[in-house]
Design an enzyme around this catalytic site. Structure first.
Site, PDB file in Angstrom:
ATOM      1  N   ASP A   1       0.812  -1.204   0.000  1.00  0.00           N
ATOM      2  CA  ASP A   1       0.000   0.000   0.000  1.00  0.00           C
ATOM      3  C   ASP A   1       0.858   1.272   0.000  1.00  0.00           C
ATOM      4  O   ASP A   1       2.000   1.243   0.462  1.00  0.00           O
ATOM      5  CB  ASP A   1      -0.887  -0.039   1.261  1.00  0.00           C
ATOM      6  CG  ASP A   1      -2.135   0.802   1.113  1.00  0.00           C
ATOM      7  OD1 ASP A   1      -2.360   1.344   0.012  1.00  0.00           O
ATOM      8  OD2 ASP A   1      -2.872   0.920   2.095  1.00  0.00           O
TER       9      ASP A   1
ATOM     10  N   ARG B   1      -0.496   9.374 -10.096  1.00  0.00           N
ATOM     11  CA  ARG B   1      -0.570   8.139  -9.300  1.00  0.00           C
ATOM     12  C   ARG B   1       0.161   6.975  -9.956  1.00  0.00           C
ATOM     13  O   ARG B   1       0.804   6.170  -9.289  1.00  0.00           O
ATOM     14  CB  ARG B   1      -2.042   7.737  -9.087  1.00  0.00           C
ATOM     15  CG  ARG B   1      -2.773   8.569  -8.064  1.00  0.00           C
ATOM     16  CD  ARG B   1      -4.252   8.168  -8.000  1.00  0.00           C
ATOM     17  NE  ARG B   1      -4.451   6.788  -7.581  1.00  0.00           N
ATOM     18  CZ  ARG B   1      -4.419   6.378  -6.322  1.00  0.00           C
ATOM     19  NH1 ARG B   1      -4.190   7.233  -5.346  1.00  0.00           N
ATOM     20  NH2 ARG B   1      -4.634   5.113  -6.034  1.00  0.00           N
TER      21      ARG B   1
ATOM     22  N   LEU C   1      11.856 -20.127  -4.569  1.00  0.00           N
ATOM     23  CA  LEU C   1      10.772 -19.278  -4.051  1.00  0.00           C
ATOM     24  C   LEU C   1       9.526 -19.325  -4.943  1.00  0.00           C
ATOM     25  O   LEU C   1       9.633 -19.223  -6.167  1.00  0.00           O
ATOM     26  CB  LEU C   1      11.266 -17.825  -3.975  1.00  0.00           C
ATOM     27  CG  LEU C   1      10.220 -16.768  -3.613  1.00  0.00           C
ATOM     28  CD1 LEU C   1       9.881 -16.821  -2.133  1.00  0.00           C
ATOM     29  CD2 LEU C   1      10.699 -15.364  -3.985  1.00  0.00           C
TER      30      LEU C   1
ATOM     31  N   HIS D   1       2.714   3.672  -8.880  1.00  0.00           N
ATOM     32  CA  HIS D   1       2.534   2.243  -9.182  1.00  0.00           C
ATOM     33  C   HIS D   1       3.789   1.682  -9.863  1.00  0.00           C
ATOM     34  O   HIS D   1       4.213   0.567  -9.594  1.00  0.00           O
ATOM     35  CB  HIS D   1       1.314   2.036 -10.093  1.00  0.00           C
ATOM     36  CG  HIS D   1       0.026   2.424  -9.442  1.00  0.00           C
ATOM     37  ND1 HIS D   1      -0.256   2.138  -8.126  1.00  0.00           N
ATOM     38  CD2 HIS D   1      -1.072   3.070  -9.922  1.00  0.00           C
ATOM     39  CE1 HIS D   1      -1.466   2.594  -7.830  1.00  0.00           C
ATOM     40  NE2 HIS D   1      -1.976   3.173  -8.891  1.00  0.00           N
TER      41      HIS D   1
END
Ligand code: V07
Length: 265
Positions: A38, A51, A149, A55
């Protein structure tokens, strides 16, 4: 000279981090770490950037954090990349977000393959654009035989929806006679969730100061340790992940064997 000093300081800091990483390896590592990434929008706003710039920066952090998780021997890293709620955002932002898996994998898939990382996805494929599914599907196929992983992206994922679908599938199987009421146990219910092949997370991290689960893995997080960080995801670095694991290990030490025996006091 200033540059040199800066470099010297940085390499010293790196040594300190290396030492903390080596110390972590002496104690039980969380086997499954889940992260709610977040604060990308807020990171951009602070810099008067759009924005989507947040991201994009957040995407680059995914690579760094994955590299460290792999180095630490963490078995599963689940990242909340896109929620079922995120469709409510402006179309231009959603369109941009849907291009990130392709961009990420276009750049990093070769490295992930070299590192023996296995890419997986958890979420509903229906609403996702073809190009997004194509990029993710290719990465899943090309890494399916890797045994390092597991990098599990939650993409178009929502936990209540997942639970409702599980219930519907159970009803379906009961009707078909594949399952009876007494077969419906906690362990069996988990098999109907999208995370069925994965163990439950040992550690959940949420960045950016929000202290909520936001419909993320509600069933799977029943016994998970939570770590909330004020750091915005695009600023979340190796040291921040190391700190989260240090806190996790201190807590597990206090619990001793109690937790695994189901005694919580
Ligand atoms: C997204 C960057 C990280 C912060 C959170 C929001 C934006 C990596 C991926 C991704 C997903 C699947 C995959 C490979 C990479 C991604 C979305 C958003 C939608 F197979 N970052 N990232 N996907 N952000």
């Amino acid at each position: 000279m200033i540059n040199k000093l800066k470099f010297w300081k940085t390499s010293k800091e790196n040594d300190a981090l290396e030492e903390r990483i080596n110390a972590l390896k002496e104690l039980p590592m969380p086997k499954h770490v889940a992260i709610i990434m977040d604060g990308n929008g807020r990171w951009a706003k602070k810099r008067a950037l759009p924005r989507v710039a947040g991201h994009h920066e957040g995407m680059k952090r995914v690579r760094r954090i994955t590299r460290l998780a792999s180095k630490l021997g963490i078995e599963v890293l689940t990242l909340y990349a896109f929620s079922t709620e995120n469709w409510k955002r402006p179309k231009s932002e959603v369109d941009y977000l849907m291009k990130l898996p392709g961009e990420f994998l276009g750049t990093f898939l070769p490295e992930l393959k070299e590192e023996n990382v296995r890419v997986q996805m958890m979420g509903y494929k229906d609403k996702l654009p073809k190009h997004t599914l194509g990029a993710v599907g290719k990465a899943i196929t090309e890494t399916e035989h890797n045994n390092g992983l597991i990098l599990n992206f939650a993409l178009n994922y929502g936990s209540r929806d997942e639970i409702v679908r599980a219930v519907k599938n159970i009803v379906h199987d009961v009707k078909k006679g594949k399952l009876t009421e007494k077969d419906i146990t906690e362990a069996n219910f988990s098999n109907y969730l999208m995370s069925h092949s994965l163990r439950d997370p040992d550690l959940l991290i949420r960045t950016s100061g929000e202290i909520r689960l936001s419909n993320f893995m509600l069933w799977q997080l029943a016994y998970t340790e939570f770590f909330f960080s004020d750091v915005l995801w695009p600023d979340f670095n190796e040291e921040n992940l190391v700190e989260a694991i240090e806190v996790y290990q201190q807590r597990s030490r206090r619990y001793g064997g109690l937790k695994s025996e189901g005694v919580e006091e």
